[in-house]
Design a protein around this motif. Structure first.
Motif, PDB file in Angstrom:
ATOM      1  N   PHE A 102       0.572   7.594   3.649  1.00  0.00           N
ATOM      2  CA  PHE A 102      -0.378   8.483   2.989  1.00  0.00           C
ATOM      3  C   PHE A 102      -1.496   8.959   3.916  1.00  0.00           C
ATOM      4  N   ASN A 103      -1.312   8.780   5.215  1.00  0.00           N
ATOM      5  CA  ASN A 103      -2.293   9.280   6.165  1.00  0.00           C
ATOM      6  C   ASN A 103      -2.333  10.814   6.101  1.00  0.00           C
ATOM      7  N   GLY A 104      -3.447  11.343   5.634  1.00  0.00           N
ATOM      8  CA  GLY A 104      -3.575  12.797   5.507  1.00  0.00           C
ATOM      9  C   GLY A 104      -3.067  13.355   4.199  1.00  0.00           C
ATOM     10  N   SER A 105      -2.558  12.492   3.304  1.00  0.00           N
ATOM     11  CA  SER A 105      -2.078  12.960   2.004  1.00  0.00           C
ATOM     12  C   SER A 105      -2.732  12.138   0.891  1.00  0.00           C
ATOM     13  N   TYR A 366      -6.412 -17.118  -3.246  1.00  0.00           N
ATOM     14  CA  TYR A 366      -6.415 -15.718  -2.837  1.00  0.00           C
ATOM     15  C   TYR A 366      -6.503 -14.838  -4.085  1.00  0.00           C
ATOM     16  N   TYR A 367      -7.284 -13.807  -3.988  1.00  0.00           N
ATOM     17  CA  TYR A 367      -7.254 -12.791  -5.030  1.00  0.00           C
ATOM     18  C   TYR A 367      -6.135 -11.808  -4.675  1.00  0.00           C
ATOM     19  N   LYS A 368      -5.316 -11.460  -5.667  1.00  0.00           N
ATOM     20  CA  LYS A 368      -4.185 -10.570  -5.430  1.00  0.00           C
ATOM     21  C   LYS A 368      -4.230  -9.407  -6.408  1.00  0.00           C
ATOM     22  N   GLN A 369      -4.045  -8.205  -5.884  1.00  0.00           N
ATOM     23  CA  GLN A 369      -3.949  -7.040  -6.756  1.00  0.00           C
ATOM     24  C   GLN A 369      -2.678  -6.275  -6.424  1.00  0.00           C
ATOM     25  N   ARG A 370      -1.911  -5.992  -7.475  1.00  0.00           N
ATOM     26  CA  ARG A 370      -0.692  -5.196  -7.322  1.00  0.00           C
ATOM     27  C   ARG A 370      -0.970  -3.780  -7.829  1.00  0.00           C
ATOM     28  N   PHE A 371      -0.762  -2.795  -6.965  1.00  0.00           N
ATOM     29  CA  PHE A 371      -0.982  -1.396  -7.314  1.00  0.00           C
ATOM     30  C   PHE A 371       0.359  -0.699  -7.517  1.00  0.00           C
ATOM     31  N   TYR A 372       0.470   0.036  -8.612  1.00  0.00           N
ATOM     32  CA  TYR A 372       1.635   0.892  -8.870  1.00  0.00           C
ATOM     33  C   TYR A 372       1.253   2.305  -8.488  1.00  0.00           C
ATOM     34  N   ILE A 373       2.102   2.934  -7.665  1.00  0.00           N
ATOM     35  CA  ILE A 373       1.689   4.188  -7.024  1.00  0.00           C
ATOM     36  C   ILE A 373       2.797   5.224  -7.060  1.00  0.00           C
ATOM     37  N   ASP A 374       2.403   6.434  -6.723  1.00  0.00           N
ATOM     38  CA  ASP A 374       3.336   7.529  -6.559  1.00  0.00           C
ATOM     39  C   ASP A 374       2.686   8.522  -5.614  1.00  0.00           C
ATOM     40  N   ASP A 375       3.498   9.438  -5.092  1.00  0.00           N
ATOM     41  CA  ASP A 375       2.957  10.549  -4.304  1.00  0.00           C
ATOM     42  C   ASP A 375       2.275  11.504  -5.267  1.00  0.00           C
ATOM     43  N   ALA A 376       1.037  11.834  -5.011  1.00  0.00           N
ATOM     44  CA  ALA A 376       0.277  12.633  -5.963  1.00  0.00           C
ATOM     45  C   ALA A 376       0.902  13.995  -6.224  1.00  0.00           C
TER      46      ALA A 376
END
Length: 380
Positions: A102-105, A366-376
């Motif tokens: 996602f560098n630049g996006s 440890y604190y853990k966070q799971r992110f659900y993502i998509d290309d915008a």
């Protein structure tokens, strides 16, 4: 479909529709964490769904996990660290493949889950029981490569207490109230100036104006387990060139290290604690002001630092809100009756009396966070 999550960073978390989900799983996804000794639900029933209790929601898109630095802590210890800067000691990088992709996006965050975990000797991941590590609340920032520094008005960032055994039970860093006020002023300025990006009107393109940072928060921290924060279709939190994650956490180590407690939490409590040692929850959750705290009624100080009480304000006498607290002589409104609360839960404090020996055992969480993502650009 147009993206509807188009507000500035500091407004977005309060304005987005976030579904409240119960922890009743519909299906199990066994391979969600192949190195874990637990399984995560793949869908949840919605506790307050418009279509009744049968309505459910599942994840969308891909996911990635991000972990905090190791949090090394002993029984009775407070971790109260909120650092929102690329160079803050508790900031961690996002996975390299996510940064590169996602560098630049723009990345669309469609939901997230949070957990506190630990690893056994074989390197397998386990969920930490809430009776071992109490999650009071959390507030995190995901930082993009172009995110400007957050102005803390000269306050210095600080780290977790350290190696646990090295803690002397005293404050580490500025008070939580000082940081809160500085961050509040900073976010108001950021929203007014648009310094973190984000669409400011319905006519702005959400992709080209995507924020350079995003904020995530949960006031009821201990209710986070097996709880999914997800957005309706067409909604997402957008971030340009995501780079790093700054977890802000307030935790209390309540773990029983004697192996004798029937409830999992320790039974050593300061004398001022209101709940008994055999209750289902630990009385350390009250943030009791034990005798390790040097409290001066005459000087209105705790451990030599001036403290303020939020019970005097314009409109006093109306009989509602904070005015009612003062009218009722609430114990939290003056030093001479204060027996617990946030003023005795600063980073590094130990919630025991001075004559109580803090156990030596150091736990590593440890604190853990799971992110659900998509290309915008492809997200709908």
């Amino acid at each position: 479909m147009a993206h509807r999550a188009v507000m500035p960073l500091w407004v977005l978390h309060a304005a987005l529709l976030v579904l409240t989900l119960a922890e009743t799983p519909r299906h199990i996804q066994p391979k969600a964490c192949p190195n874990c000794k637990y399984q995560l639900p793949s869908a949840y029933a919605i506790a307050n769904g418009l279509n009744g209790p049968s309505q459910s929601m599942s994840y969308r898109g891909e996911y990635f996990d991000v972990y905090s630095k190791p949090i090394k802590t002993r029984y009775g210890e407070v971790i109260n660290v909120f650092n929102f800067h690329h160079d803050a000691p508790s900031t961690v990088p996002l996975p390299a493949d996510i940064v590169q992709r996602f560098n630049g996006s723009v990345m669309a965050i469609t939901g997230f889950e949070t957990h506190i975990v630990e690893f056994d000797e074989q390197g397998r991941e386990n969920l930490v029981p809430c009776t071992h590590m109490y999650n009071h609340h959390w507030s995190h920032v995901m930082l993009g490569a172009q995110a400007p520094p957050i102005d803390l008005e000269g306050l210095k960032y600080y780290d977790y207490v350290g190696a646990g055994a090295a803690s002397d039970g005293n404050w580490t860093g500025p008070s939580h109230a000082e940081l809160h006020m500085a961050l509040s002023r900073s976010r108001r300025t950021a929203s007014a100036t648009g310094s973190f990006g984000g669409a400011l009107s319905a006519d702005d393109d959400p992709i080209s104006t995507a924020p350079t940072a995003q904020f995530f928060s949960e006031g009821n921290g201990n209710e986070h387990r097996l709880s999914f924060h997800g957005y309706a279709r067409g909604y997402a939190q957008l971030i340009k060139s995501p780079l790093a994650f700054s977890p802000g956490i307030m935790f209390i180590n309540t773990k029983d290290v004697s192996g004798k407690s029937p409830n999992g939490h320790g039974t050593m409590l300061p004398r001022v604690a209101l709940a008994a040692a055999d209750t289902p929850y630990s009385a350390l959750l009250e943030c009791p002001c034990g005798t390790r705290r040097n409290m001066s009624v005459a000087k209105n100080t705790i451990d030599g630092r001036q403290v303020a009480f939020g019970c005097d304000f314009q409109g006093e006498g109306t009989g509602v809100g904070l005015a009612m607290m003062k009218h009722q002589n609430n114990t939290a409104c003056q030093m001479k009756t204060l027996h617990g609360g946030s003023k005795c839960c600063e980073n590094g404090m130990v919630l025991l009396d001075a004559d109580q020996e803090q156990p030596d055992e150091v736990s590593t969480f440890y604190y853990k966070q799971r992110f659900y993502i998509d290309d915008a650009r492809g997200y709908q």
